[in-house]
Design an enzyme around this catalytic site. Structure first.
Site, PDB file in Angstrom:
ATOM      1  N   GLY A 242       0.813  -1.208   0.000  1.00 17.40           N
ATOM      2  CA  GLY A 242       0.000   0.000   0.000  1.00 17.40           C
ATOM      3  C   GLY A 242       0.851   1.264   0.000  1.00 17.40           C
TER       4      GLY A 242
ATOM      5  CG  HIS B 228       5.198   5.382  -4.293  1.00 21.61           C
ATOM      6  ND1 HIS B 228       5.871   4.701  -5.289  1.00 21.61           N
ATOM      7  CD2 HIS B 228       5.576   4.802  -3.130  1.00 21.61           C
ATOM      8  CE1 HIS B 228       6.635   3.785  -4.754  1.00 21.61           C
ATOM      9  NE2 HIS B 228       6.475   3.802  -3.442  1.00 21.61           N
TER      10      HIS B 228
ATOM     11  CG  HIS C  30       3.234   1.088  -5.442  1.00 21.16           C
ATOM     12  ND1 HIS C  30       3.462   2.049  -4.485  1.00 21.16           N
ATOM     13  CD2 HIS C  30       3.764  -0.056  -4.952  1.00 21.16           C
ATOM     14  CE1 HIS C  30       4.091   1.507  -3.462  1.00 21.16           C
ATOM     15  NE2 HIS C  30       4.289   0.233  -3.713  1.00 21.16           N
TER      16      HIS C  30
ATOM     17  CD  GLN D  59       7.322  -7.683   4.049  1.00 15.04           C
ATOM     18  OE1 GLN D  59       6.546  -8.455   3.512  1.00 15.04           O
ATOM     19  NE2 GLN D  59       7.963  -6.746   3.357  1.00 15.04           N
TER      20      GLN D  59
ATOM     21  N   GLY E  82       9.230  -4.323  -8.249  1.00 11.13           N
ATOM     22  CA  GLY E  82      10.117  -3.210  -8.589  1.00 11.13           C
ATOM     23  C   GLY E  82      11.575  -3.576  -8.317  1.00 11.13           C
TER      24      GLY E  82
HETATM   25  O1  PAF Z   1       7.945  -5.062  -1.724  1.00  8.78           O
HETATM   26  C1  PAF Z   1       6.955  -5.063  -0.965  1.00  8.78           C
HETATM   27  O2  PAF Z   1       6.172  -4.123  -0.930  1.00  8.78           O
HETATM   28  C2  PAF Z   1       6.734  -6.259  -0.047  1.00  8.78           C
HETATM   29  O3  PAF Z   1       7.937  -6.797   0.400  1.00  8.78           O
HETATM   30  C3  PAF Z   1       5.845  -7.337  -0.663  1.00  8.78           C
HETATM   31  C4  PAF Z   1       6.510  -7.957  -1.892  1.00  8.78           C
HETATM   32  C5  PAF Z   1       4.511  -6.754  -1.055  1.00  8.78           C
HETATM   33  C6  PAF Z   1       5.610  -8.468   0.339  1.00  8.78           C
HETATM   34  O4  PAF Z   1       4.983  -8.006   1.476  1.00  8.78           O
END
Ligand code: PAF
Length: 308
Positions: free
Chosen positions: A37, A40, A43, A67, A154
């Protein structure tokens, strides 16, 4: 005539199944853009790429607790679902998957997780123990839930992409992984959801990261050996008092091992070009930033009989 309202927002597996059913029924291919989320322009670029690669686009929006380490910014990570949905609507996203933590992990912390292996223990993985296990676990779940034909990530998170590719290969997950080059602001700063934590001074200091990568890239293009490329990068960062360097490394883009530690030594005069990745991580105030640049290393050809 009624206009279809897009995106369909699914907050759990049942909703997702329902949203995907008509897409699958028409044999349309699906691209997944996994995100946390705070969407920007980078994305948006991923979503546009996803539209090029498949008939329908699913964006997942989930700040994955697995994570984040205990001292990291899970609680303060930016969240703005309404703004994200507006972006997805503008970009004609078909389905947004925005589950709660409880919907994503209904029995609590998963007992079985994906282990990232040795590539997950270096650089970002060393700085953030367990981070990549958490990333791969949620990405594997998203692949299982959505069943995409292709997933778009990305390139700023280069180690993440290398690990997702390794997971897909090693676990035979039937999805193609596509990586989009890092999107940068006009001043060179790589776009990141965390940039919003930078004040004006922090942002000015953060510009040392792309400047440093540029210096390293130029040194590599001039034929400098690995240590000199790293030194050129470090020098720029050291000149910026607002930046606390975590690491600078010139690594193999798959193993993330430093080039200098490769068998035989990379600078040994083989004359063979090789692709490498110059990676940096640094703190600017309370914000941790990462960036990278692909470089081609050109070691000198050792002339027979010449001094080494
Ligand atoms: O790159 C991210 O935004 C995150 O690490 C992901 C791949 C969505 C996993 O939570």
């Amino acid at each position: 005539m009624t206009t279809a309202t897009r995106p369909v927002v699914a907050v759990d597996r049942a909703g997702l199944r329902e949203a995907l059913e008509p897409i699958r029924a028409h044999g349309r291919s699906v691209a997944l853009v996994p995100t946390m989320g705070a969407l920007h322009a980078a994305h948006v670029a991923l979503v546009r790429r996803a539209h090029e690669l498949a008939d329908a686009v699913v964006v997942s929006i989930f700040v994955n607790p697995l994570q984040f380490g205990p001292a990291e910014d899970f609680a303060r990570y930016p969240r703005d679902l309404d703004a994200d949905l507006a972006v997805c609507a503008r970009e004609s996203v078909d389905v947004v998957l925005a589950p709660s933590v409880e919907a994503m992990y209904p029995v609590g912390e998963p007992l079985v997780r994906v282990h990232a292996g040795p590539v997950g223990d270096v650089l970002e993985g060393e700085a953030r123990p367990g981070h990549f296990d958490g990333v791969l676990t949620v990405v594997a779940k998203l692949f299982g839930m959505v069943g995409p034909d292709v997933a778009v990530f990305g390139a700023k998170d280069a180690q993440q992409i290398a690990l997702v590719r390794a997971m897909v290969r090693d676990l035979d997950i039937p999805v193609r992984v596509d990586a989009l080059p890092t999107v940068r602001d006009a001043d060179g700063l790589a776009l990141s959801s965390r940039n919003r934590f930078l004040d004006d001074g922090g942002r000015a200091a953060a510009l040392a990261l792309p400047r440093a990568l540029q210096a390293g890239t130029v040194a590599a293009a001039d034929g400098a050996p690995t240590a000199a490329v790293v030194a050129a990068t470090r020098t720029v960062l050291a000149d910026e008092p607002g930046v606390a360097v975590d690491y600078v490394a010139l690594v193999d883009p798959e193993s993330f091992q430093p080039l200098a530690s490769q068998a035989g030594g990379f600078d040994a005069g083989t004359g063979v070009d090789r692709d490498a990745l110059l990676v940096v991580a640094a703190r600017v105030g309370g914000t941790r930033l990462i960036d990278n640049a692909p470089v081609t290393m050109r070691p000198p050809v050792r002339v027979r009989g010449s001094a080494t």
